[in-house]
Design a protein around this motif. Structure first.
Motif, mmCIF file in Angstrom:
data_model
loop_
_atom_site.group_PDB
_atom_site.id
_atom_site.type_symbol
_atom_site.label_atom_id
_atom_site.label_comp_id
_atom_site.label_asym_id
_atom_site.label_seq_id
_atom_site.Cartn_x
_atom_site.Cartn_y
_atom_site.Cartn_z
ATOM 1 N N PHE A 150 15.325 8.253 3.457
ATOM 2 C CA PHE A 150 16.263 9.738 4.726
ATOM 3 C C PHE A 150 16.907 8.721 6.358
ATOM 4 O O PHE A 150 16.759 9.956 7.008
ATOM 5 C CB PHE A 150 14.971 10.108 4.605
ATOM 6 C CG PHE A 150 14.261 11.135 3.156
ATOM 7 C CD1 PHE A 150 15.405 12.265 3.302
ATOM 8 C CD2 PHE A 150 13.153 11.518 3.111
ATOM 9 C CE1 PHE A 150 14.738 12.848 2.280
ATOM 10 C CE2 PHE A 150 13.146 11.875 1.752
ATOM 11 C CZ PHE A 150 14.318 12.485 1.037
ATOM 12 N N THR A 151 17.275 7.945 6.403
ATOM 13 C CA THR A 151 17.539 7.542 7.186
ATOM 14 C C THR A 151 18.741 6.827 7.103
ATOM 15 O O THR A 151 19.709 7.404 7.150
ATOM 16 C CB THR A 151 16.901 6.466 8.455
ATOM 17 O OG1 THR A 151 16.434 5.889 7.510
ATOM 18 C CG2 THR A 151 15.011 6.926 9.132
ATOM 19 N N VAL A 152 18.850 5.428 6.489
ATOM 20 C CA VAL A 152 20.372 5.376 6.194
ATOM 21 C C VAL A 152 20.753 5.435 4.308
ATOM 22 O O VAL A 152 22.155 6.175 5.219
ATOM 23 C CB VAL A 152 19.861 3.736 5.427
ATOM 24 C CG1 VAL A 152 20.643 2.361 5.484
ATOM 25 C CG2 VAL A 152 19.260 2.736 7.019
ATOM 26 N N GLY A 153 19.424 6.253 3.773
ATOM 27 C CA GLY A 153 20.862 6.705 3.384
ATOM 28 C C GLY A 153 21.313 7.441 3.218
ATOM 29 O O GLY A 153 22.008 8.301 2.684
ATOM 30 N N GLN A 154 20.809 8.804 3.888
ATOM 31 C CA GLN A 154 21.287 9.841 4.192
ATOM 32 C C GLN A 154 22.442 10.116 5.558
ATOM 33 O O GLN A 154 23.363 11.200 5.483
ATOM 34 C CB GLN A 154 20.492 10.997 5.286
ATOM 35 C CG GLN A 154 18.814 11.792 3.906
ATOM 36 C CD GLN A 154 20.238 12.254 2.857
ATOM 37 O OE1 GLN A 154 20.907 13.305 2.996
ATOM 38 N NE2 GLN A 154 20.025 12.088 1.525
ATOM 39 N N ALA A 155 22.580 9.221 6.488
ATOM 40 C CA ALA A 155 23.457 8.831 7.052
ATOM 41 C C ALA A 155 24.837 8.754 5.962
ATOM 42 O O ALA A 155 25.851 8.968 6.571
ATOM 43 C CB ALA A 155 23.723 7.746 7.971
ATOM 44 N N ARG A 170 0.941 -1.345 -0.009
ATOM 45 C CA ARG A 170 -0.369 -0.251 -0.240
ATOM 46 C C ARG A 170 0.661 0.790 0.293
ATOM 47 O O ARG A 170 0.345 2.489 -0.790
ATOM 48 C CB ARG A 170 -1.093 -0.078 0.903
ATOM 49 C CG ARG A 170 -1.768 -0.909 1.263
ATOM 50 C CD ARG A 170 -3.273 -0.797 2.499
ATOM 51 N NE ARG A 170 -2.540 -0.382 3.738
ATOM 52 C CZ ARG A 170 -2.543 -1.902 4.762
ATOM 53 N NH1 ARG A 170 -2.434 -2.378 4.388
ATOM 54 N NH2 ARG A 170 -1.954 -1.085 5.798
ATOM 55 N N HIS A 171 2.257 0.875 0.402
ATOM 56 C CA HIS A 171 2.805 2.461 0.634
ATOM 57 C C HIS A 171 4.630 1.693 0.218
ATOM 58 O O HIS A 171 5.150 2.056 1.109
ATOM 59 C CB HIS A 171 2.886 2.514 2.116
ATOM 60 C CG HIS A 171 1.844 3.170 2.985
ATOM 61 N ND1 HIS A 171 0.690 4.032 2.561
ATOM 62 C CD2 HIS A 171 0.912 2.332 3.555
ATOM 63 C CE1 HIS A 171 -0.301 3.881 2.676
ATOM 64 N NE2 HIS A 171 -0.539 3.365 4.069
ATOM 65 N N PRO A 172 4.779 1.519 -0.975
ATOM 66 C CA PRO A 172 5.918 1.996 -0.938
ATOM 67 C C PRO A 172 6.484 2.601 -1.202
ATOM 68 O O PRO A 172 7.809 2.679 -1.078
ATOM 69 C CB PRO A 172 5.737 1.459 -3.051
ATOM 70 C CG PRO A 172 4.040 2.015 -3.171
ATOM 71 C CD PRO A 172 3.779 1.958 -2.114
ATOM 72 N N LEU A 173 6.298 3.777 -2.181
ATOM 73 C CA LEU A 173 7.088 4.855 -1.761
ATOM 74 C C LEU A 173 7.933 5.887 -0.204
ATOM 75 O O LEU A 173 8.554 6.581 -0.260
ATOM 76 C CB LEU A 173 6.126 6.114 -2.383
ATOM 77 C CG LEU A 173 6.674 6.420 -4.185
ATOM 78 C CD1 LEU A 173 5.622 7.439 -3.620
ATOM 79 C CD2 LEU A 173 7.810 6.264 -4.198
ATOM 80 N N LEU A 174 6.704 5.616 1.134
ATOM 81 C CA LEU A 174 6.874 5.993 1.807
ATOM 82 C C LEU A 174 7.278 5.122 2.420
ATOM 83 O O LEU A 174 8.901 5.417 3.287
ATOM 84 C CB LEU A 174 5.284 5.668 2.647
ATOM 85 C CG LEU A 174 5.056 6.312 4.912
ATOM 86 C CD1 LEU A 174 5.718 7.483 4.616
ATOM 87 C CD2 LEU A 174 4.091 5.800 5.121
ATOM 88 N N ALA A 175 7.393 3.805 2.413
ATOM 89 C CA ALA A 175 9.185 2.659 2.539
ATOM 90 C C ALA A 175 10.235 2.939 1.863
ATOM 91 O O ALA A 175 11.040 3.086 2.723
ATOM 92 C CB ALA A 175 8.271 1.215 2.577
#
Length: 278
Positions: A27-32, A16-21
């Motif tokens: 914005f957590t792991v990637g931006q880390a 239901r929420h692929p973009l939210l996932a």
């Protein structure tokens, strides 16, 4: 039997929420990865961490979520689109030449006659910076922004609004590049990028909608960076060598992409090549 019933239930939220996932990861792991140079001193160039953000923060969740949500056939189509090269010369001209040519013309218009740089030096800059942009970074980066994020957003909001929305999210990806400087300057740069990125996403959206090639989308990104900012390794792109010390020369490719994107928006009457479906 219980496993067969429970597995879809565990994935129902993701369906239901692929973009939210995706953004919860990015914005957590990637931006880390992208923010790591501001907090960890390893001696590595900052661009190494940016590449990590593109590969782990963008490409990885793109492929995983595509497989889990849309199935193995969709994943195969996604992977094939990364190497989809069978398109006419006009598409390569649009992907490779238009933004660099417009950016160079704008630089000449606003900054005047460039410095006298040997052609051999410029050729070396183009080859090296393009390779360092395209293969470790922009191919994966644009493959995700065009083929996963913008492609999904435009299904709900249409091509033009899909590009506008994607542009704002795309801008947030680059927040690490303005940290460490004066706050007001960072805010102004992010606002500028958020506006310029709209036209850029018009361009990439058009290429994706008409060709389905993430190779072409990656070429747009890589050549635009090559002509101006460079790859993050070395002394920068072509215009940085032609106009040393000029901040405008490092950002004028954004204006060029905006102008090209707006022209495409007008020529396609807002459709950006997206075909009507029943």
């Amino acid at each position: 039997m219980s496993l067969t019933v429970q597995a879809p239930a565990r994935l129902s939220w993701l369906h239901r929420h692929p973009l939210l996932a995706f953004f919860a990861w990015f914005f957590t792991v990637g931006q880390a990865f992208a923010l790591a140079p501001h907090f960890v001193h390893t001696g590595l160039p900052d661009q190494v961490w940016i590449i990590g953000a593109s590969l782990v923060g963008l490409l990885l969740p793109n492929l995983v979520i595509t497989r889990l949500v849309d199935g193995p056939d969709a994943l195969k189509r996604m992977v094939r689109s990364f190497v989809d090269w069978r398109h006419g010369p006009r598409w390569y001209l649009l992907a490779v030449l238009v933004v660099p040519v417009v950016a160079t013309a704008l630089a000449y218009l606003f900054l005047g006659v460039p410095a006298d740089v040997p052609l051999s030096t410029l050729a070396g800059v183009i080859v090296v910076q393009f390779a360092l942009n395209m293969f470790p970074n922009n191919w994966a980066e644009e493959g995700t922004w065009s083929g996963f994020i913008q492609a999904r957003i435009q299904k709900r909001h249409g091509a033009a609004w899909g590009a506008v929305i994607t542009a704002q999210l795309f801008t947030l990806q680059h927040i690490s590049l303005v940290l460490g400087g004066p706050l007001m300057m960072g805010v102004l740069l992010m606002v500028f990028l958020s506006v310029m990125a709209i036209g850029y996403r018009f361009l990439t959206g058009y290429l994706w909608n008409r060709t389905g090639s993430l190779l072409l989308a990656g070429l747009v990104h890589a050549t635009a960076n090559t002509v101006a900012t460079g790859s993050g390794f070395g002394d920068g792109g072509v215009l940085r060598h032609l106009y040393p010390g000029s901040m405008l020369a490092t950002m004028i490719h954004l204006v060029a992409a905006m102008l090209v994107g707006l022209a495409i928006l007008l020529l396609t009457r807002g459709r950006l090549g997206l075909r009507r479906t029943t």
